[in-house]
Motif scaffolding. Structure first.
Motif, PDB file in Angstrom:
ATOM      1  N   PRO A  93       0.827  -1.215   0.000  1.00  0.00           N
ATOM      2  CA  PRO A  93       0.000   0.000   0.000  1.00  0.00           C
ATOM      3  C   PRO A  93       0.861   1.264   0.000  1.00  0.00           C
ATOM      4  O   PRO A  93       1.901   1.332   0.662  1.00  0.00           O
ATOM      5  CB  PRO A  93      -0.794  -0.122   1.308  1.00  0.00           C
ATOM      6  N   GLY A  94       0.424   2.230  -0.777  1.00  0.00           N
ATOM      7  CA  GLY A  94       1.142   3.490  -0.846  1.00  0.00           C
ATOM      8  C   GLY A  94       2.390   3.456  -1.698  1.00  0.00           C
ATOM      9  O   GLY A  94       3.193   4.387  -1.657  1.00  0.00           O
ATOM     10  N   SER A  95       2.551   2.401  -2.494  1.00  0.00           N
ATOM     11  CA  SER A  95       3.744   2.271  -3.322  1.00  0.00           C
ATOM     12  C   SER A  95       3.337   1.997  -4.769  1.00  0.00           C
ATOM     13  O   SER A  95       3.307   0.852  -5.214  1.00  0.00           O
ATOM     14  CB  SER A  95       4.636   1.138  -2.790  1.00  0.00           C
ATOM     15  N   PRO A  96       2.988   3.034  -5.515  1.00  0.00           N
ATOM     16  CA  PRO A  96       2.535   2.828  -6.902  1.00  0.00           C
ATOM     17  C   PRO A  96       3.689   2.445  -7.827  1.00  0.00           C
ATOM     18  O   PRO A  96       4.847   2.750  -7.570  1.00  0.00           O
ATOM     19  CB  PRO A  96       1.952   4.191  -7.282  1.00  0.00           C
ATOM     20  N   PHE A  97       3.334   1.747  -8.911  1.00  0.00           N
ATOM     21  CA  PHE A  97       4.301   1.412  -9.952  1.00  0.00           C
ATOM     22  C   PHE A  97       3.607   1.593 -11.293  1.00  0.00           C
ATOM     23  O   PHE A  97       2.378   1.681 -11.375  1.00  0.00           O
ATOM     24  CB  PHE A  97       4.821  -0.017  -9.783  1.00  0.00           C
ATOM     25  N   GLU A  98       4.397   1.647 -12.353  1.00  0.00           N
ATOM     26  CA  GLU A  98       3.835   1.938 -13.680  1.00  0.00           C
ATOM     27  C   GLU A  98       3.721   0.671 -14.520  1.00  0.00           C
ATOM     28  O   GLU A  98       4.622  -0.160 -14.547  1.00  0.00           O
ATOM     29  CB  GLU A  98       4.698   2.963 -14.414  1.00  0.00           C
ATOM     30  N   VAL A  99       2.597   0.566 -15.183  1.00  0.00           N
ATOM     31  CA  VAL A  99       2.391  -0.481 -16.186  1.00  0.00           C
ATOM     32  C   VAL A  99       2.254   0.214 -17.535  1.00  0.00           C
ATOM     33  O   VAL A  99       1.415   1.102 -17.698  1.00  0.00           O
ATOM     34  CB  VAL A  99       1.132  -1.316 -15.895  1.00  0.00           C
TER      35      VAL A  99
END
Length: 891
Positions: free
Chosen positions: A503-509
């Motif tokens: 949670p709170g750790s976005p990543f890019e696709v």
């Protein structure tokens, strides 16, 4: 038997005539048979040559498939970035139809499978004495008093079989002297183990509580979206109790939905009827949600707003049976050891905490007195040994004794000692698995003992070993939940498979079009085409199996013409109309070459135009006209469509009514789709409103896949086919065991209703064939007109495209039913059959010729032998005469 002398060659003649016969036959064979054998070999090689060309051409045609349907240009690639801590939290799949773009993803929660523990017993094969019924994930389980824990496990596993398994496995787990029943969901998600009580015949006792799966608390089954949901049902048209596999008593009962009183009769009401009644009271408050597992579709009720019982016991039972109210699972069970003896105090009264120890006894047995010693021998919850001795004084009470015994246990695994209904009980302070065991003994100065009785243990356990959870992710800030860690359509239509949470750790696709795949596909075709060029050159050369064959060489001629020509039917302003315009060019030696740089630049500049150049497709200028398909004979064209009639659907409108009046035995209505022959039947219940009938019918139509829909129009029932045209009719029939006359009440006749019309139109002045909304031209172009106006026009463009045209050219050779290769092979086989017959005839004639020659020479040998024999006889006679004459002369 001695062979005649004439059968031995040359015996009489001195001639080796059999060699002579062989030489004669050899000469005649060379003259008559050798040309036939040579021709047979040539035809066999002709078949082999065409087989070789067919294999090579098939490879070239197959390389065109994804170019023809456009999928070669829709390949995507995906990359998944790491989280802020460097972890990979997901993988991406099913990207072929995904929308290219960059997406920010955050995994707040992974989906997890639920795991529950139930009742713990010392003997898993002993009868439990529990009677009742419950439903687990929509499958009913009946428990009898003689069932053991092992038998309960087996019954639960029995409903996890067949076409609609519960997807919950039951096992037994043994630890610390207790055997516990464990339920494990086979699927992840918050609803992995759905349990509902059926308290019919149990006197209100909860079977699920008795089995230890839930506690005594009840809450609404509210989802994260605020909706209250039922458990899943196997049907929307069966009575809800039957769909749950249970019976509910009392029934009917009343509940409150958004403050409105609703009567629910689970024994007779289907899920569709319940939804219709709720929405009649509170519009749009209820809906049916479906989910599919394997080949089984389950349905559940979803309610928006306030849901509550009306205070009656029946309301709670109905809500629990439906799964709208669920028992608590979060509480854990602490282990307790209870002594069986019922202790008494002064005057035989039940002992309490204030009872003096000197008054304490068991029935009429002697009590304690000052100086007596009570000994404790125990193990605490962690398994540590505990011993303690307590000496009775004259003023001590039971509470004093219990407090002292409690103090013997170490902090952290201490116990609570109490007296309940005269029985001493020790309860562990820590819930869950425990090794708490207690032994109390009292040594009396009088020489006797005070028997506290045998102990019974309520075994401690963690009730919910693992909470079922849905996956929760955020895509560009939007929250998405999923029962599994495979989230379909999560990013631009692609599927995310979650492997971790942070949670709170976005990543890019990132999803992007893959140009490499398009280049590789066109290159593969060019390679296959060049192999075909080489194969034709080899087979049609002087030493080939098809020397100078114009039929074989024409294969390349047709394909070269397509590669060099401008494609017809493309958009008027398209950027690319020839193969060479995108870098695919014929070379001087006849081979095909792709300039990958030119092709990539074209893809970057206008990918849709490149796709249109290759693929077979059609477009229309009118938004109500769609290209559907084409035949192999459909030519590229720009045509004018004129629609003269729109397709309609069969429909019938009844007469208005308020409620249906049923007789003692309700009638039913059956609607049959004439196109498929599939039927759906519902009962016409007393008091059914048009809205309720519509809900029942539509649920049945959906469940049975009948292509008809029901609606309310002006207080009347309308039935409408979902299929357009003359083949979309349906039939209505009734069963009427009484005299209620459903056809008159509903105003819909028991007959076939075929009022649908097929679309009509022309293409470039030629009439098209209509079938529903489809219009098919004489040359196989198929269009769909979805408009409602009976007059419409549209320009229609159809382009075979490079790949389509090349594939048609290849098919004209490869078609097993009339293709040029098949015709050539058939011709060769016919010729071979004729030559083989001729060969047989020649061989037969040569054998007869050999036999004749052998017979002639044999007769010659026989005659010569006879002549020689006669000559020898004559010679002997002459010699004899001469001898006689000579003798006479001498005398």
């Amino acid at each position: 038997m001695t062979a005649p002398i004439g059968s031995f060659q040359g015996l009489a003649s001195g001639i080796q005539w059999r060699d002579l016969v062989d030489q004669i036959i050899e000469v005649e064979t060379a003259r008559a048979l050798t040309p036939v054998s040579t021709a047979l070999g040539a035809e066999t090689r002709r078949i082999e040559g065409w087989d070789a060309l067919t294999a090579t051409l098939t490879k070239a045609r197959d390389a065109l498939a994804s170019l023809k349907d456009g999928t070669a240009f829709r390949s995507k690639s995906a990359t998944v970035g790491a989280s802020t801590t460097g972890r990979a939290l997901a993988t991406v799949g099913s990207i072929a139809s995904a929308t290219p773009g960059r997406y920010s993803v955050e995994v707040d929660n992974l989906a997890r499978a639920e795991k529950l523990t139930g009742l713990g017993v010392a003997d898993p094969v002993a009868a439990l004495g529990i009677t009742g019924r419950f439903s687990i994930n929509g499958r009913a389980v009946t428990i009898e008093a003689t069932d053991s824990l092992t038998r309960v496990r087996d019954k639960i596993n029995a409903v996890n079989t067949g076409a609609a398994p519960s997807r919950v496995a039951a096992t037994l787990s043994s630890a610390n002297g207790a055997t516990r029943l464990v339920l494990a969901a086979e699927s992840t998600g918050a609803r992995g183990v759905e349990l509902a009580d059926d308290r019919s015949g149990t006197g209100g006792t909860s079977t699920l509580e008795s089995l230890g799966f839930i506690d005594s608390t009840r809450t609404l089954n509210t989802g994260s979206d605020g909706k209250v949901r039922s458990m899943r049902l196997s049907s929307t048209t069966l009575a809800a109790a039957a769909a749950l596999g249970i019976s509910v008593s009392p029934s009917p009962a009343t509940i409150l939905v958004n403050g409105r009183t609703l009567t629910v009769d689970l024994e007779n009401d289907s899920l569709a009827q319940i939804v219709a009644r709720i929405n009649a009271l509170s519009p749009n408050a209820a809906s049916i949600e479906t989910e599919t597992e394997g080949s089984t579709t389950w349905s559940r009720l979803a309610l928006s707003g306030a849901v509550a019982g009306d205070g009656s016991p029946g309301a709670d039972l109905v809500m629990e049976a439906l799964g709208l109210r669920v028992g608590g699972r979060a509480s854990n069970v602490t282990q307790a050891v209870t002594f069986g003896a019922a202790l008494t105090g002064f005057g035989g009264a039940t002992a309490t905490g204030t009872t003096q120890l000197t008054d304490l006894g068991v029935g009429s047995a002697a009590g304690l007195q000052a100086g007596d010693v009570i000994a404790l021998s125990a193990t605490d919850g962690a398994g540590a040994a505990v011993t303690y001795s307590y000496t009775v004084s004259g003023t001590d009470t039971v509470d004093d004794l219990l407090a002292s015994l409690q103090s013997a246990f170490a902090p952290g695994r201490d116990v609570t000692a109490s007296i309940v209904d005269g029985q001493i009980r020790f309860t562990d302070s820590v819930s869950g698995d425990s090794r708490l065991a207690i032994n109390l003994s009292a040594g009396l100065q009088s020489g006797g003992t005070l028997d506290f009785g045998s102990t019974s243990t309520t075994y401690g356990r963690i009730r919910q070993l693992a909470a079922g959870e849905d996956a929760l992710i955020r895509v560009d800030g939007a929250v998405i939940t999923s029962r599994s860690n495979t989230v379909t359509g999560a990013v631009g239509g692609a599927t995310l498979t979650l492997t971790g949470e942070e949670p709170g750790s976005p990543f890019e696709v990132s999803i992007a079009a893959s140009r490499d795949s398009s280049v590789a596909t066109v290159t593969a075709f060019a390679t296959a085409y060049n192999e075909l060029v080489g194969a034709i050159a080899k087979e049609t050369g002087t030493d080939g199996r098809l020397p100078y064959s114009s039929s074989a060489r024409s294969v390349l001629g047709a394909m070269k013409g397509i590669l060099l020509s401008e494609q017809v039917g493309l958009g008027a302003s398209t950027a690319y109309t020839r193969a060479s315009s995108v870098g695919l060019s014929l070379q001087k030696d006849g081979t095909l070459k792709l300039d990958a740089t030119v092709f990539r630049n074209a893809l970057e500049s206008d990918p849709l135009a490149v796709e249109a150049l290759f693929m077979s497709a059609g477009t229309a200028g009118n938004a109500n006209v769609q290209y559907v398909g084409s035949a192999s004979v459909t030519p590229s064209s720009v045509s004018n469509l004129i629609v003269t009639r729109a397709a309609t659907r069969s429909s019938v409108l009844g007469t208005p009514f308020a409620t249906y009046a049923a007789g003692g035995t309700p009638a039913s209505i059956t609607v049959t789709s004439e196109g498929s022959g599939v039927s759906a039947t519902i009962a016409l219940a007393n008091g059914d409103t048009p809205a309720i009938l519509v809900a029942k019918l539509n649920a049945a139509f959906t469940e049975q896949r009948v292509t008809v829909s029901a609606s309310v129009e002006g207080g009347a029932l309308r039935l409408t086919s979902t299929d357009y045209g003359s083949l979309g009719g349906f039939t209505v029939a009734y069963t009427d065991p009484g005299a209620e006359d459903p056809a008159t009440q509903l105003g819909i006749a028991a007959q076939s209703h075929d009022t649908g019309l097929d679309a009509e139109g022309t293409l470039d002045g030629e009439a098209m064939t209509g079938s529903g909304q489809l219009l098919t031209s004489l040359q196989g172009l198929v269009l769909r007109y979805t408009g409602t106006d009976d007059s419409a026009t549209s320009e229609v463009r159809y382009a075979r495209g490079l790949a389509g045209g090349l594939a048609v050219s290849a098919d004209s050779v490869l078609n097993v039913d009339g293709g040029s290769a098949a015709l050539q092979v058939q011709s060769a086989r016919t010729r071979i059959a004729s030559l083989e017959k001729r060969e047989i005839d020649i061989l037969s004639r040569l054998e007869r010729r050999r036999a004749t020659l052998v017979a002639d020479f044999t007769r010659m040998e026989t005659l010569l032998s006879q002549f020689q024999a006669q000559s020898a006889w004559l010679t002997s006679q002459v010699t004899s005469l001469n001898a006689i004459a000579a003798g006479r002369a001498a005398s």
